[in-house]
Motif scaffolding. Structure first.
Motif, short mmCIF file in Angstrom:
data_model
loop_
_atom_site.label_atom_id
_atom_site.label_comp_id
_atom_site.label_asym_id
_atom_site.label_seq_id
_atom_site.Cartn_x
_atom_site.Cartn_y
_atom_site.Cartn_z
N ASP A 34 9.42 8.65 -3.16
CA ASP A 34 8.11 8.66 -3.82
C ASP A 34 8.18 8.16 -5.27
O ASP A 34 7.24 8.34 -6.02
N ARG A 59 0.28 7.65 -15.54
CA ARG A 59 0.99 7.39 -14.29
C ARG A 59 0.13 7.67 -13.04
O ARG A 59 0.58 8.11 -12.00
N CYS A 78 3.38 2.12 -12.58
CA CYS A 78 3.14 3.46 -12.01
C CYS A 78 2.65 3.37 -10.58
O CYS A 78 2.52 4.39 -9.90
N ALA A 79 2.34 2.17 -10.12
CA ALA A 79 1.85 2.02 -8.75
C ALA A 79 2.75 1.09 -7.94
O ALA A 79 2.41 0.69 -6.83
N PHE A 81 6.01 0.98 -5.97
CA PHE A 81 6.99 1.90 -5.39
C PHE A 81 8.34 1.23 -5.19
O PHE A 81 8.41 0.09 -4.71
N GLY B 205 -1.22 13.20 -18.90
CA GLY B 205 -0.40 12.03 -19.13
C GLY B 205 0.73 12.32 -20.10
O GLY B 205 0.77 13.37 -20.76
N ILE B 241 -0.88 14.45 -9.66
CA ILE B 241 -2.12 13.69 -9.88
C ILE B 241 -3.31 14.52 -9.41
O ILE B 241 -3.29 15.17 -8.37
N TRP B 312 8.80 16.61 -0.09
CA TRP B 312 8.78 16.94 -1.52
C TRP B 312 9.57 18.23 -1.76
O TRP B 312 9.05 19.20 -2.30
N ASN B 343 -2.37 5.85 -2.23
CA ASN B 343 -1.26 5.29 -3.00
C ASN B 343 -0.13 6.28 -3.21
O ASN B 343 1.03 5.90 -3.18
N TYR B 344 -0.47 7.54 -3.47
CA TYR B 344 0.57 8.44 -3.94
C TYR B 344 1.07 9.46 -2.92
O TYR B 344 2.12 10.05 -3.10
#
Lengths: 258, 594
Positions: A34, A59, A78-79, A81, B205, B241, B312, B343-344
């Protein structure tokens, strides 16, 4: 225990006080599923070489600080990977088409000047923008939709790094600034279109664009600056030909009121 | 010799509050310095998602917004300040509309509102789910119309200038060159935001390191209510996030490992089916306040009803389910949630549930100010997250902080302008000397004999803050944390800064930021240990009840120049019309007034 997986990063280094020429430093960074390129740079700064300089903050892809060239392409680090670059190496450089201040940090001030120049704020003939007593200016969802996409720019400068015109014409106003000027021109609350068009038709503004379209390809927020520039060119052409009546009838939402 | 520069007013911080103050000041015709360690559009206001509260609809009332805010604050908010805030909010939000903010609209063109947690009715203005981003950029772009505003972008303030009992500006390092500048002014506004980075897992941040809080604290201004730290209930695992509360305002639900809407077990009312027209019910279930939802997560984990994610490190999560909203609504109302989730965490909320857990989000406490945004140091004002007025008390309601930036940023600007106009001339010789002394201190930090790593001290601080000052606290956990923080302050005296360059010496900047974070962490943990009750976001396992007899009061942490723990004392809460009552959600959420 299995050996920890790593990935190689080649990082652009340049300190104006000590280096005549830029060079690359290579680091082996732990690979994590990740992690993004920014995580890897932060890991290096914390654990291997504290003198690397770069910009970053949120981020989460919205503050616009961490744009860099990753294997030659402008990216928000930050995007980006690590897993998409395996097995590596990953080459990280400062954004192209900007003077480099140090390491991964570019000179952002020229953009601030360009942004200021296009008057990116609401202009009203009766100058009532600070007076809330009349309540909100009405704006229909359709009128909002005309400019909303162009208001999504995070000023990350990926489009400037991708723009071939800026590569040899640093004074070109550039995609983000033109898109923001056009965004206010399309805003039904604004009455400053012609002031802005006078600026956007100057040398180095909209006519500098050769419509390669890379700006829209690299934009992480789908702003489509190339589309905005084409729209701005149309209104600028009509303005230059003194055909603002056509602008008022077809291009801008408030018509003759603008 | 440091450069000497003089303006009428110096603003430190270029986020929402600082920019709003700048506009007030620019309108007053004064010369203004806007000093910010980042370009203003990078400020963390940019990351706020859900919206900003202000009463504008005919079915709403100022009185309800006041009551929601005070009860949400567990009665620790100053009621005169809350009344002022709520009354000013609609005007401020309308100004921002005039300044170009692309608020989402109703079909007839009026501004649209959405429901938010802890609010009795929908009153949150929004720009899809990038409200903070649009507010920040609108404010910043609007300041570009004022040439009298001189920006000092990427200048890191290291010290407040104080002369003859009055604040007279700051000393700042220009990051581009390393040059130290003395930036003097007859009044100063602090607007540097929060300090979430003192914790390891935060929505904040990298820049949220409590710089302004520390500068004011060291200049003798108390930090108020520092023990109150907000966990946002829905952060993504790994990155922290934020997944906006608007996702629940639009109807999203939280479920545990059994698919059960567990909030019904925590005195937050009964769930309505997601397809019921009554769902979501305001001040109920998923629309309860943030402190209560984060606490419910803690107990679910204790009961073994959370989900462990192997990807995780087996971190515990619950699930945020948005699937019933459908793709069209998700894309229209909360498109950023979809973008971030994809995305995350690689999850599309249209088809799958999003793993979430509580994450450090916001500091209710901060630099002690009064209702005029003035601090106890003449000439120094503060606004936004770095300040504590207090309208947020023991728990801030979602969507009040963005509005607070505007209301108290504007107020700070107006009052600093008045102060500057009538203030005596500055003692340039004395300030120049302070600037030169600070320059010597900055240079001394770039030493060759430092042995302690910035990252090691920071990591030790962060993990001990999570251990000792998290969602639930005990005396032993807080004492242990206080000891770790004191140790880190000792280590910090030998911090290593190998980089001696002028240009973008970010290692030096990180060292300054770490010093600020240690100050804030220290004030926080000592304030927390001194409050032997549970209220809002401050929950203690051995003192489970709210104690109004002893603690209907703001804690005030005073910097100890001798290096020891801060002195903690208390200041009364201003109660006007709303006496402390039971804080109820899910039922009987109505108004109680004297």
């Amino acid at each position: 225990m299995a050996e920890e997986k790593t990935i190689k990063l080649e990082i652009f280094r340049y300190n104006p006080e000590t280096d005549d020429e830029p060079y690359f430093d290579t680091f082996d960074v732990p690979f994590k599923e990740d992690w993004v390129v920014l995580d890897a740079i932060n890991w290096i700064k914390d654990h291997v070489d504290g003198t690397i300089s770069h910009r970053w903050s949120c981020r989460m892809g919205v503050c616009g600080s961490c744009g860099m060239m990753v294997n030659g392409d402008p990216k928000l680090t930050c995007a980006a990977f690590l897993k998409d670059y395996m097995p590596g190496p990953i080459r990280v450089e400062p954004l192209a088409n900007f003077p480099v201040e140090r390491d991964l940090i570019i000179d952002f001030d020229p953009f601030m000047e360009k942004l200021t120049k296009v008057k990116p704020y609401i202009i009203r003939k009766n100058d009532d923008v600070n007076d809330p007593t009349g309540g909100e200016y009405l704006q229909s969802p359709a009128d909002l939709a005309l400019f909303k996409q162009y208001s999504m720019c995070i000023n990350c400068m990926l489009c400037y790094a991708a723009c071939p015109v800026l590569g040899h014409e640093p004074s070109f106003m550039g995609p983000a600034a033109i898109a923001l000027g056009h965004r206010y021109n399309l805003d039904s609350r604004d009455e400053g279109t012609y002031e802005r068009l006078d600026i956007m038709t100057e040398h180095d503004a909209v006519w500098g664009c050769t419509f390669v379209g890379e700006c829209s390809v690299v934009c992480p927020k789908h702003v489509d600056p190339a589309g905005a520039i084409q729209g701005a060119k149309l209104s600028a052409a009509l303005h230059s030909m003194k055909l603002d009546i056509v602008n008022e009838m077809f291009v801008f939402p408030k018509g003759a009121g603008k | 010799m440091s450069d000497f520069i003089q303006h009428d007013v110096v603003i430190i911080g270029g986020g929402g509050a600082g920019l709003r103050a700048a506009i007030s000041l620019a309108e007053s015709g004064l010369s203004i310095a806007l000093v910010s360690k980042v370009y203003p559009m990078r400020s963390h206001t940019v990351a706020a998602e859900g919206g900003a509260a202000a009463v504008i609809k005919p079915n709403d009332s100022l009185e309800d917004h006041i009551y929601d805010t005070i009860s949400g604050a567990d009665w620790l908010a100053d009621q005169d300040a809350v009344e002022y805030f709520v009354n000013e909010a609609p005007k401020e939000m309308t100004r921002l509309e005039h300044w170009g903010c692309p608020w989402s609209r109703e079909p007839q063109g009026k501004v649209a509102v959405r429901p938010f947690g802890g609010m009795k009715i929908e009153r949150t203005w929004f720009a899809a789910d990038k409200t903070g981003f649009h507010m920040l950029h609108s404010l910043f772009q609007n300041t570009l119309r004022y040439p009298q505003l001189k920006r000092y972008d990427e200048h890191f303030a290291t010290k407040l200038l104080v002369d003859n009992g009055r604040c007279c500006g700051c000393v700042a390092v220009e990051l581009k060159t390393g040059k130290v500048k003395t930036i003097a002014g007859k009044a100063v506004i602090m607007a540097t935001g929060g300090a979430g980075k003192i914790f390891p897992f935060t929505t904040n941040g990298a820049i949220k390191t409590g710089d302004g809080m520390s500068l004011a604290y060291r200049a003798g201004v108390p930090l108020k209510d520092m023990e109150f730290v907000q966990y946002h209930p829905t952060g993504l695992p790994g990155t922290g996030i934020l997944i906006t509360e608007a996702s629940r305002g639009e109807g999203g639900i939280l479920v545990n490992n059994e698919g059960y809407r567990y909030l019904q077990d925590y005195d937050l009312g009964k769930p309505q089916p997601v397809d019921s027209p009554a769902h979501p019910v305001k001040r109920t279930m998923e629309l309860g306040p943030r402190d209560r939802l984060s606490q419910a997560f803690y107990w679910e984990r204790e009961k073994g009803r959370t989900i462990k994610l192997p990807a995780w490190n087996n971190i515990d999560v619950v699930m945020l389910d948005l699937r019933h909203l459908g793709e069209a609504k998700i894309d229209k109302k909360i498109p950023f949630v979809r973008e971030l989730s994809k995305n995350y965490v690689g999850i599309d909320p249209v088809t799958d549930m999003i793993p979430v857990r509580p994450v450090i989000h916001y500091m209710m406490g901060g630099i002690d100010t009064d209702i005029n945004a003035a601090t106890t140091l003449p000439g120094l004002y503060a606004a936004g997250e770095c300040a504590c007025v207090s309208i947020n008390g023991a728990n801030r309601l979602g969507s009040n902080s963005l509005t607070e930036l505007l209301v108290f940023g504007g107020k700070a600007g107006d009052n600093a302008a008045e102060f500057a106009k009538s203030a005596k001339d500055l003692n340039v010789a004395a300030l120049t000397q302070q600037g030169n002394e600070e320059e010597a201190r900055v240079k001394a930090l770039m030493n060759d004999d430092g042995t302690e790593s910035i990252a090691d001290i920071r990591t030790a601080m962060q993990s001990s803050m999570e251990d000792g000052a998290g969602i639930y606290r005990t005396e032993s956990s807080m004492k242990a944390t206080a000891e770790v923080i004191a140790e880190q302050k000792e280590r910090y005296k030998k911090v290593q800064v190998k980089d001696h360059s002028g240009a973008y010496n970010t290692q030096l900047q990180y060292a300054f930021e770490l010093g600020c974070m240690l100050d804030v962490a220290e004030a926080l943990v000592h304030s927390a240990n001194a409050r032997t009750e549970s209220r809002g976001a401050h929950q203690r396992l051995e003192y489970k009840e709210r104690d109004d007899d002893k603690f209907l009061a703001h804690s005030m942490a005073h910097f100890n120049a001798d290096g020891g723990a801060p002195k903690i004392d208390y200041k009364d809460v201003v109660i006007t019309k709303w006496p402390p009552g039971a804080r109820t959600y899910g039922k009987d959420s109505g108004l109680k007034r004297k």
